[in-house]
Design an enzyme around this catalytic site. Sequence first.
Site, PDB file in Angstrom:
ATOM      1  CB  CYS A 141      -3.264 -13.092  -5.263  1.00  0.00           C
ATOM      2  SG  CYS A 141      -1.606 -13.231  -4.613  1.00  0.00           S
TER       3      CYS A 141
ATOM      4  NE  ARG B 100      -8.870 -11.302  -3.182  1.00  0.00           N
ATOM      5  CZ  ARG B 100      -9.570 -12.400  -2.929  1.00  0.00           C
ATOM      6  NH1 ARG B 100     -10.864 -12.374  -2.944  1.00  0.00           N
ATOM      7  NH2 ARG B 100      -8.960 -13.528  -2.634  1.00  0.00           N
TER       8      ARG B 100
ATOM      9  CD1 TRP C 102      -0.927  -8.394   0.087  1.00  0.00           C
ATOM     10  CD2 TRP C 102      -0.199 -10.397   0.733  1.00  0.00           C
ATOM     11  NE1 TRP C 102      -0.621  -8.327   1.416  1.00  0.00           N
ATOM     12  CE2 TRP C 102      -0.169  -9.535   1.836  1.00  0.00           C
ATOM     13  CE3 TRP C 102       0.216 -11.713   0.899  1.00  0.00           C
ATOM     14  CZ2 TRP C 102       0.257  -9.950   3.100  1.00  0.00           C
ATOM     15  CZ3 TRP C 102       0.645 -12.130   2.151  1.00  0.00           C
ATOM     16  CH2 TRP C 102       0.660 -11.244   3.236  1.00  0.00           C
TER      17      TRP C 102
ATOM     18  CG  ASN D 181      -5.365 -15.770  -6.279  1.00  0.00           C
ATOM     19  OD1 ASN D 181      -4.563 -15.094  -6.902  1.00  0.00           O
ATOM     20  ND2 ASN D 181      -6.576 -15.358  -5.967  1.00  0.00           N
ATOM     21  N   GLY D 182      -2.569 -18.611  -4.285  1.00  0.00           N
ATOM     22  CA  GLY D 182      -2.252 -19.773  -3.453  1.00  0.00           C
ATOM     23  C   GLY D 182      -0.753 -19.946  -3.357  1.00  0.00           C
TER      24      GLY D 182
ATOM     25  CD  GLU E 187     -12.442  -5.298  16.032  1.00  0.00           C
ATOM     26  OE1 GLU E 187     -11.643  -6.224  16.228  1.00  0.00           O
ATOM     27  OE2 GLU E 187     -12.715  -4.878  14.907  1.00  0.00           O
TER      28      GLU E 187
ATOM     29  CE  LYS F 262     -10.969  -2.849  12.510  1.00  0.00           C
ATOM     30  NZ  LYS F 262     -11.444  -4.134  12.822  1.00  0.00           N
TER      31      LYS F 262
ATOM     32  CD  GLU G  89      -7.438  -3.634  10.960  1.00  0.00           C
ATOM     33  OE1 GLU G  89      -7.046  -4.531  10.208  1.00  0.00           O
ATOM     34  OE2 GLU G  89      -8.529  -3.688  11.559  1.00  0.00           O
TER      35      GLU G  89
ATOM     36  CG  HIS H  22      -0.633  -7.931  36.303  1.00  0.00           C
ATOM     37  ND1 HIS H  22      -0.249  -8.427  37.535  1.00  0.00           N
ATOM     38  CD2 HIS H  22      -1.956  -7.682  36.391  1.00  0.00           C
ATOM     39  CE1 HIS H  22      -1.311  -8.495  38.320  1.00  0.00           C
ATOM     40  NE2 HIS H  22      -2.364  -8.038  37.649  1.00  0.00           N
TER      41      HIS H  22
ATOM     42  CE  LYS I  30     -12.775  -7.318   4.180  1.00  0.00           C
ATOM     43  NZ  LYS I  30     -12.902  -6.682   5.493  1.00  0.00           N
TER      44      LYS I  30
HETATM   45  C1  F6R Z   1      -9.252  -6.746  11.019  1.00  0.00           C
HETATM   46  C2  F6R Z   1      -9.583  -7.826  10.117  1.00  0.00           C
HETATM   47  C3  F6R Z   1      -8.961  -9.146  10.316  1.00  0.00           C
HETATM   48  C4  F6R Z   1      -9.962 -10.263   9.995  1.00  0.00           C
HETATM   49  C5  F6R Z   1      -9.252 -11.620  10.020  1.00  0.00           C
HETATM   50  C6  F6R Z   1     -10.217 -12.757   9.781  1.00  0.00           C
HETATM   51  O1  F6R Z   1      -9.956  -5.589  10.720  1.00  0.00           O
HETATM   52  O2  F6R Z   1     -10.340  -7.646   9.190  1.00  0.00           O
HETATM   53  O3  F6R Z   1      -8.451  -9.284  11.602  1.00  0.00           O
HETATM   54  O4  F6R Z   1     -11.003 -10.226  10.918  1.00  0.00           O
HETATM   55  O5  F6R Z   1      -8.261 -11.642   9.030  1.00  0.00           O
HETATM   56  O6  F6R Z   1     -10.849 -12.639   8.551  1.00  0.00           O
HETATM   57  P1  F6R Z   1     -12.186 -13.397   8.250  1.00  0.00           P
HETATM   58  O7  F6R Z   1     -13.246 -12.855   9.127  1.00  0.00           O
HETATM   59  O8  F6R Z   1     -12.459 -13.147   6.807  1.00  0.00           O
HETATM   60  O9  F6R Z   1     -11.920 -14.844   8.536  1.00  0.00           O
END
Ligand code: F6R
Length: 612
Positions: A2, A27, A78, A104-105, A485, A489, A492, A508, A607
Amino acid sequence: MCGIVGYFGKRKAAEILVDGLRRLEYRGYDSAGIACLYNGGIEVIKNPGKIRDLRSKVFANPSATITESTLGIGHTRWATHGPPNELNAHPHVDVTGHFALVHNGIIENYKDIRKVLSQKGIECVTDTDSEVLVQLISYLYKDNLEDAVSEALQQVKGTYGIVVITDYEPAKMVVARCGSPIVIGIGRNETLVASDASAIIPHTRDAVYLEDFDMAVITDQGMEMCNVNRSPINREVTAMDWDEGSAEKGDFDHFMLKEMFEQPQAIRNAIRGRLDLEMGTAVLSGLDFSERDAAQINRLLVVGCGTSMHAGMVGEYAVEEMAGVNAEVEQAAEFRYRNPIITPNDLVVAISQSGETADTLAAVREAKQKGALVAGLCNVVGSTIARETGRGVYLHAGPEIGVASTKAFTCQVSVMLMIALKIARTRRMPGHDGSEFARWIQRLPELVEEVLEQNDAIKAVAQKYAQCEHAFFIGRGYLYPAALEGALKLKEISYVHAEGYHAAELKHGPIALLQENTPVVALLNNIPGKEKTLGNAEECKARNAPVIAVVSAGDEGVADGFDDIIVVPDCPPAIATVPTVVALQLLAYHIAAARGCEIDQPRNLAKSVTVE
Ligand code: F6R
């Protein structure tokens, strides 16, 4: 997750609030709203859906009083408790209509509080945990908002970042924090509040970051700080170093694309002044440990989540290979709950772009509790992890707005490689090897530029595979985290089901899923393990899966017989992850773009993940 914005000053609040909420869109959210004080009352406008819809609703009637107010609060929600509809959207207003709050929280004991309120004849109307707070504050209010907020917060279990207003005291805004970030921007004749700096950057650079259990009372006379028990405290005003332009898309279609293209500069910023080519080492003053301290590190433990954890894996490999020091990377939530063994000579590095990820923060606290040396690798200056670790290395990547992490990853890897170099040079690594490695780190920006130059070629490959529903990524050694990774990417932002595997692991089990419309991205760079991965790629081909071969420049022949080729610069194994992942970021981006996905704000994602 949020987002919060608050404004009190001389200008019209509604415009500033809605613009601030727009800057927090990245976010992740599903509804939004604002509440403003005007003419002795509180006016609220909320909306499920996008900020642009909220904007139309707020400004639909230009003579509406809400647009005249100079004090207000706003929120992007959110959903956690209850669906994303207008009722559950913030700001929440109490039954009397005299108080409004954004939160938030998570209020963990909200059901208990709701029951108590109900016994007093106050019925909550939303599904949210947040509403109980505004009802409780209203119930406890006598003649002073901060007293009521303080009393209410003492009954709350959970996490909060809140801003509360009441029309009984129309020149006051009360802010408090426990576990959810709050930054207060001090402008000329105005004060702004936000859950993250990007919402207020256009208005001021002077900021106060609240710490857990801090409260701020903002009035027309200025700001007073205390803790939730009402004892006075002092917090420093610090300068925010991000510029306004970095939070705008410019000519790029998406923030993600802009941020991918910013990577050469971001890495330059991350390594600037931190490499000593002559001594062949890294100078990381924020880590605050001498060569002697580094020489005593017994083990490196890296904690993080998602992309940050993948960056940690590269650090793990580099520290073991170059420094000969035992290293492990662990998902932060797992680390936190499984009671890990930690000894005083362990260095725990917490990697987090946002510096607010709940599980990573909890891992930091656990590691500190167990007596480890704990360092943070964060991008957001003043974030909770950066402050709680007290030592570490800032990434200096600039704001990362796209939900999918790109430039933070490449900067995280760059910094992890410098940490590995620093530790390695206190062990057996000779100076000339250290200098050579430092020179390779210094070359990372140009290697990334070489990959970005192939944007069109990678786009052409992406378009061929845009309609696939499944994909696999395989790699070994330093390319194993790259495979993980690359798959993350892709899934997501494009919603293609993608899995990253160690190339050896495919046989496996997962190989059973391969078929002719399931591409395999095989990382066949010219580093140890290439021949073995090549064999695995052949096995995929033999099962009719199309293979996209990622190969080193000058070694294109490796791709013979495969379906498509992506060429990345030839470089040493520990360096190879960065250019390879940049190529995979572009591949994911163009697949998502061809599928018409909302790239910067993928569904269900936030985010910064501030809940467990
Ligand atoms: C993927 C992504 C997430 C963050 C994860 C950790 O693209 O952005 O997997 O890497 O939520 O977030 P941080 O780095 O902010 O702790």
